[in-house]
Design a protein around this motif. Structure first.
Motif, PDB file in Angstrom:
ATOM      1  N   ILE A 223      38.386  36.132  40.736  1.00 62.55           N
ATOM      2  CA  ILE A 223      38.950  37.416  41.160  1.00 62.55           C
ATOM      3  C   ILE A 223      39.866  37.997  40.085  1.00 62.55           C
ATOM      4  O   ILE A 223      40.670  38.888  40.359  1.00 62.55           O
ATOM      5  CB  ILE A 223      39.700  37.294  42.508  1.00 62.55           C
ATOM      6  N   GLY A 224      39.716  37.519  38.839  1.00 60.44           N
ATOM      7  CA  GLY A 224      40.654  37.901  37.798  1.00 60.44           C
ATOM      8  C   GLY A 224      40.158  38.876  36.757  1.00 60.44           C
ATOM      9  O   GLY A 224      40.939  39.311  35.904  1.00 60.44           O
ATOM     10  N   ARG A 225      38.880  39.240  36.768  1.00 59.17           N
ATOM     11  CA  ARG A 225      38.351  40.098  35.702  1.00 59.17           C
ATOM     12  C   ARG A 225      37.788  41.388  36.320  1.00 59.17           C
ATOM     13  O   ARG A 225      36.594  41.699  36.201  1.00 59.17           O
ATOM     14  CB  ARG A 225      37.274  39.338  34.920  1.00 59.17           C
ATOM     15  N   TYR A 226      38.667  42.121  36.975  1.00 58.25           N
ATOM     16  CA  TYR A 226      38.280  43.357  37.669  1.00 58.25           C
ATOM     17  C   TYR A 226      37.713  44.379  36.694  1.00 58.25           C
ATOM     18  O   TYR A 226      38.305  44.669  35.645  1.00 58.25           O
ATOM     19  CB  TYR A 226      39.493  43.926  38.394  1.00 58.25           C
ATOM     20  N   ASN A 227      36.565  44.943  37.045  1.00 63.36           N
ATOM     21  CA  ASN A 227      35.939  46.021  36.296  1.00 63.36           C
ATOM     22  C   ASN A 227      35.947  47.259  37.184  1.00 63.36           C
ATOM     23  O   ASN A 227      35.266  47.276  38.215  1.00 63.36           O
ATOM     24  CB  ASN A 227      34.504  45.640  35.914  1.00 63.36           C
ATOM     25  N   PRO A 228      36.706  48.297  36.820  1.00 67.34           N
ATOM     26  CA  PRO A 228      36.807  49.466  37.711  1.00 67.34           C
ATOM     27  C   PRO A 228      35.479  50.172  37.956  1.00 67.34           C
ATOM     28  O   PRO A 228      35.327  50.877  38.953  1.00 67.34           O
ATOM     29  CB  PRO A 228      37.803  50.382  36.984  1.00 67.34           C
TER      30      PRO A 228
ATOM     31  N   HIS B 175      35.172  38.514  44.911  1.00 61.67           N
ATOM     32  CA  HIS B 175      34.598  38.137  43.611  1.00 61.67           C
ATOM     33  C   HIS B 175      34.539  39.382  42.732  1.00 61.67           C
ATOM     34  O   HIS B 175      34.007  40.413  43.155  1.00 61.67           O
ATOM     35  CB  HIS B 175      33.196  37.576  43.864  1.00 61.67           C
ATOM     36  N   THR B 176      35.084  39.291  41.508  1.00 64.22           N
ATOM     37  CA  THR B 176      35.072  40.460  40.620  1.00 64.22           C
ATOM     38  C   THR B 176      33.868  40.483  39.689  1.00 64.22           C
ATOM     39  O   THR B 176      33.767  41.376  38.841  1.00 64.22           O
ATOM     40  CB  THR B 176      36.374  40.551  39.800  1.00 64.22           C
TER      41      THR B 176
END
Length: 318
Positions: free
Chosen positions: A211-216, A270-271
């Motif tokens: 959950i740490g690599r958010y892609n807008p 989940h990112t």
């Protein structure tokens, strides 16, 4: 001193309402805590937290120490621990059978039903246990900052929030740090086969994995929306400063699958994949800590709304 008039008290109260920041019970997630957890778990000294390693045991102790700090009740089979064996199957190694632990803490609100919140703490070590997507990187440390130090950081912050929010919720909360997920969901499957609370008492299960690599452009995936007819009502009033996408399926490559297969409603946050997935480059400085905070606030809204429902029903999605 002269007695203050009722009007004076009114003015004082109005001042506090208008000019003093209001601190609600809403999610007080601490980014510095998130950074501290991830930088600790994904440091080179932890050597990738491979199942059965000294470093994986050190990670389990780290989780246990924080569960104690937050006052969670031990809910393993021996204290906070639930021990089991896991087998390396993807590659041939001499030590194919590894000892592992789930770390389990409980907030007992004297409620009939319990919400399970989970994340796995193991990763790939130096890649020799299998699973690395970088053939040239086998032998290098796979730090697993996103996979899944990010999920463990979220687990610990949610445990801190619910143990420190001065609220007795209508549901109990069971926090589980799963071992041996990377060897095939072994820890979560072991728990669902040897539960430390009755499975029929579980309201639903929330899982955090990467959950740490958010892609807008993509947003955060919320998988499992179709596993209960109650989720549409739960999400109806929820908004967020990040984009989130609801997906019906209950299966997937993480620990919620073990619960779904036991007829328990699930959500998996989940990112998504990225160029460092299961490679040595999955490092702490690449985590989007602001978005991670927003994801946890979203999860708290979901958890809190789910506490307004009766015991949730279960639906198969495939």
């Amino acid at each position: 001193m002269k007695n203050k008039s009722p009007f004076s008290f009114y003015l004082i109260a109005l001042y506090f309402l208008l000019f003093i920041p209001f601190q609600s019970a809403f999610a007080q997630i601490n980014q510095e805590n998130l950074k501290k957890h991830i930088y600790y778990l994904a440091d080179d000294k932890m050597k990738g937290r491979g199942t059965g390693s000294k470093q994986a045991k050190k990670a389990a102790k780290y989780v246990e120490r924080h569960f104690k700090k937050y006052g969670l009740v031990p809910k393993g089979e021996k204290g906070y621990r639930q021990s089991f064996e896991a087998r390396v199957r993807r590659v041939v190694v001499k030590d194919s059978i590894r000892q592992a632990d789930n770390v389990i803490g409980y907030i007992d609100n004297d409620a009939p039903y319990t919400i399970v919140i989970g994340a796995h703490y193991d990763h790939l070590g130096d890649g020799r246990q299998g699973g690395s997507r970088d053939s040239l990187g086998v032998g290098e440390i796979h730090n697993g900052a996103d996979d899944n130090a990010s999920g463990v950081a979220g687990l610990l912050e949610l445990a801190r929030h619910y143990s420190d929010n001065d609220t007795k919720e209508a549901f109990n909360l069971l926090f589980i740090a799963f071992g041996a997920e990377e060897l095939g969901l072994v820890g979560s499957r072991y728990f669902t086969e040897h539960p430390t609370i009755p499975l029929e008492d579980i309201h639903w299960m929330l899982n955090m994995d990467m959950i740490g690599r958010y892609n807008p452009d993509n947003g955060v995936a919320v998988i499992g929306y179709g596993t209960s007819s109650e989720f549409p009502a739960i999400f109806k009033t929820i908004t967020s400063d990040i984009k989130f996408n609801l997906s019906r399926d209950g299966n997937g490559g993480s620990d919620q699958t073990s619960f779904y297969r036991k007829d328990i409603p699930v959500l998996f946050f989940h990112t998504g994949g990225h160029e460092d997935y299961h490679k040595p480059g999955d490092d702490p400085e690449k985590i989007d800590y602001h978005a991670l905070e927003s994801i946890l606030k979203l999860e708290i809204d979901v958890i809190d709304n789910s506490m307004k429902q009766d015991k949730m029903d279960f639906q198969w999605t495939n």
